[in-house]
Design a protein around this motif. Structure first.
Motif, mmCIF file in Angstrom:
data_model
loop_
_atom_site.group_PDB
_atom_site.id
_atom_site.type_symbol
_atom_site.label_atom_id
_atom_site.label_comp_id
_atom_site.label_asym_id
_atom_site.label_seq_id
_atom_site.Cartn_x
_atom_site.Cartn_y
_atom_site.Cartn_z
ATOM 1 N N THR A 15 48.221 -14.777 -12.168
ATOM 2 C CA THR A 15 47.622 -16.039 -11.715
ATOM 3 C C THR A 15 48.627 -17.179 -11.673
ATOM 4 N N LEU A 64 41.447 -18.771 -8.572
ATOM 5 C CA LEU A 64 42.242 -18.047 -9.569
ATOM 6 C C LEU A 64 41.971 -18.565 -10.976
ATOM 7 N N LEU A 113 45.909 -8.416 -7.995
ATOM 8 C CA LEU A 113 44.717 -9.243 -8.191
ATOM 9 C C LEU A 113 43.453 -8.518 -7.719
ATOM 10 N N GLY A 170 46.560 -8.068 -13.648
ATOM 11 C CA GLY A 170 46.500 -8.974 -12.508
ATOM 12 C C GLY A 170 46.018 -10.371 -12.823
ATOM 13 N N VAL A 171 44.735 -10.516 -13.134
ATOM 14 C CA VAL A 171 44.108 -11.832 -13.251
ATOM 15 C C VAL A 171 44.797 -12.716 -14.284
#
Length: 470
Positions: free
Chosen positions: A394, A279, A339, A389-390
Motif C-alpha cells: 500500500t 488503499l 493487491l 499485498g494490502v
C-alpha cells in the motif's frame, strides 16, 4: 527457499548495499514501533483482570476500547505535524524527531499510575506511527534505485511486523516493568545510526545545495570511492543530471504557480487520491490492523484449545513470512497483482473465519476436534495474504501514484484518513465483537475486501518502475 531467493536478489548486490543498510537503519524505528503495538494484545487481558493486572489498577471493556483507539488520535497529529516538519526542515530532522515520542512511550508505561498515563503513551505511539508512515516511505523512495524501490520500501513493513512479534513475545512472557527497561535504548541506537547517512539528494537540490546533493547521491550509489568504474560514473552523472533538471523544473513551476487547490482537482490527481483512499480503507477495514491489537481476545472468543497468547505469537511469525514474500515478489511481478491476490485472499479468509466463529459462538456447535488448529490456520492465512499485498504494498503504491507536486500534502491527507479509519476500527472492533458477535464482525471485513478487490481490478494501474519525478 524464500529466504534464499531474497538474499540472492538485487538488493544485496554491492552497488545497492548502502541503500539497503540505510533503509534498515531508518526502519529501526518501525521495529521499535512494532514492539509498542504488539505489547497491547497479550497485555490487554491482564489489564482487564483485577487479579492479573501488573499495575495498581485494572480497566474495563470501555477503557480497553479507548486504549486501543487513542493511538489513532496521535496518528492523525503525527501525519500532519511530521509532514510539515519534513517539508520545512528536511527528511533527516524528521527522522531524528521520530525517536522523541517513541522514547516517551516506555517511560509512561513504566511509571503508569492510572489509565490516563496509558492513554498518553498510546497517543505517543500514534505520533511515532503517523510520522513514520509519512517520512520513511518518501525517504526510502528518494534514496532507492527504481529497480529495487519496491523491495526497500517493503522493509518498512517487515521491520514493523518483526517488532510486533517481539512485542507479542515479551508482553506474554516477560514482567511488565522489565519490558520498558529492555527496549528504551533502541530509539537511541536509531538516532545514532541516523547520523551516519546524509540528507537525500532531492531535498538538497530543492534547497539549492547542488554540491552537497552530488555528494549525497554518490554516497547512496557507491560512487564516492577511488575506484569507481567509468560505466558507474556515467550512470551516476546521467541520473544526477536528470534528477537536477526535473526538480529544478518542478521548483520553477511551483514558484510560478505555487501549490493551489486546483492542482488537486486535475483528473490524474483525483484518480490518485481516490486510489489512495481505497488503499487506506483496504489497509484498515479488511481487519488486519484490528486483529493485531485484539488477537488474544479473538482467539479467546472462539475457545481455541491452544493458549491465546501462543496463537498470537504464531501469527506474529506468519506476518514476517508474508512480508518476506512481498519483498521477493513486489519488483518481480508488480504491485497490482499482489493487491488483487491480497484482497481476494483476505475476503475468503475472513469469511471462513466468520463461519467458524458463527458455529462456535452462535450455534454452540462442538468444534473441539478443530479448535486446536483451524482458528490459528485461518488467521495465519488472513495475516499472511494481507501482508503479501494490502499491508506491505500500500505505501509503495501510494508514493508512486501521487503526482510529485502534490505528493507530500496528498500523502499526509491519505495517511490522516488512514489514522481516522484506524481509530474507527480500533474503537468499534471490540464493541462489534461484544454486540454483534465475532462472526458478523469478520463478515464485515470480508465485504470490505470484496469492494476493494473490485476497485483494484477495475481502476488501479501498475506502478512498477514508475519514475518518482512524474
Amino acid at each position: 527457499m524464500l529466504l534464499l531467493n531474497i538474499f540472492q536478489s538485487g538488493i544485496f548486490q554491492p552497488e545497492y548495499r548502502r541503500q539497503l543498510l540505510v533503509s534498515l537503519s531508518a526502519t529501526l524505528i518501525t521495529f521499535c514501533h512494532g514492539i509498542a503495538l504488539g505489547w497491547l494484545s497479550p497485555m490487554l487481558p491482564k489489564l482487564l483482570s483485577p487479579h492479573e493486572t501488573p499495575l495498581s489498577f485494572s480497566i474495563d471493556v470501555a477503557e480497553a476500547s479507548w486504549l486501543g483507539a487513542v493511538i489513532s488520535i496521535g496518528g492523525i497529529t503525527g501525519n500532519f505535524s511530521f509532514s510539515y516538519l519534513m517539508n520545512r526542515f528536511g527528511r533527516k530532522v524528521s527522522i531524528y524527531a521520530l525517536a522523541v515520542p517513541h522514547t516517551c512511550i516506555w517511560f509512561l508505561f513504566y511509571f503508569a499510575q492510572n489509565i490516563e498515563m496509558l492513554y498518553v503513551a498510546r497517543v505517543c505511539a500514534g505520533l511515532t506511527g503517523g510520522g513514520m508512515f509519512v517520512v520513511l516511505p518518501i525517504f526510502i523512495g528518494e534514496i532507492a534505485d527504481n529497480s529495487i524501490r519496491g523491495r526497500l520500501c517493503s522493509f518498512f513493513t517487515l521491520t514493523m511486523n518483526t517488532g510486533i512479534m517481539v512485542g507479542f513475545v515479551v508482553s506474554s512472557h516477560i514482567a511488565y516493568h522489565v519490558i520498558p527497561c529492555a527496549v528504551v535504548g533502541l530509539p537511541l541506537l536509531y538516532v545514532f545510526l541516523a547520523t551516519r547517512y546524509p540528507e537525500p539528494p532531492q531535498q538538497l537540490i530543492r534547497w539549492q545545495r547542488v554540491e552537497k546533493a552530488e555528494q549525497s547521491l554518490r554516497f547512496y550509489r557507491r560512487c564516492d570511492g577511488p575506484t569507481v568504474s567509468k560505466e558507474a560514473e556515467r550512470a551516476y552523472q546521467k541520473e544526477f543530471d536528470e534528477m537536477r533538471l526535473a526538480i529544478q523544473q518542478q521548483n520553477k513551476e511551483s514558484d510560478d504557480n505555487g501549490l493551489s487547490f486546483s492542482d488537486f482537482l486535475t483528473k490524474r490527481s483525483l484518480k490518485a487520491l481516490s486510489t489512495g483512499l481505497v488503499l487506506m480503507i483496504a489497509n484498515i477495514f479488511t481487519g488486519t490492523f484490528a486483529f493485531n491489537n485484539y488477537m488474544s481476545n479473538i482467539f479467546d472468543a472462539v475457545h481455541t484449545q491452544l493458549d491465546p497468547n501462543t496463537n498470537t505469537i504464531i501469527i506474529g511469525a506468519v506476518q514476517i513470512l508474508g512480508t518476506l514474500a512481498s519483498i521477493y515478489l513486489v519488483d518481480r511481478y508488480g504491485r497490482r497483482i499482489l493487491l488483487i491476490l491480497s484482497c481476494a485472499g483476505s475476503g475468503i479468509g475472513t469469511s471462513a473465519f466468520g463461519l467458524y466463529a458463527f458455529y462456535a459462538e452462535e450455534q454452540e456447535v462442538d468444534l473441539s476436534a478443530y479448535s486446536a488448529w483451524l482458528p490459528v490456520t485461518l488467521m495465519a492465512f488472513i495475516i499472511f495474504i494481507a501482508n503479501v499485498g494490502v499491508i506491505s504494498v500500500t505505501m509503495v503504491v501510494l508514493v508512486e501514484i501521487l503526482p510529485q507536486k502534490i505528493r507530500a500534502v496528498a500523502t499526509s491527507f491519505c495517511l490522516g484518513c488512514l489514522s481516522f479509519f484506524a481509530f474507527t476500527s480500533l474503537k468499534t472492533f471490540p464493541l462489534m465483537m461484544f454486540h454483534l458477535g465475532l462472526a458478523a464482525t469478520m463478515w464485515f471485513c470480508g465485504a470490505v475486501s470484496a469492494i476493494c478487490l473490485f476497485y483494484v481490478v477495475v481502476c488501479l494501474e501498475e506502478t512498477k518502475g514508475r519514475s518518482m519525478y512524474d
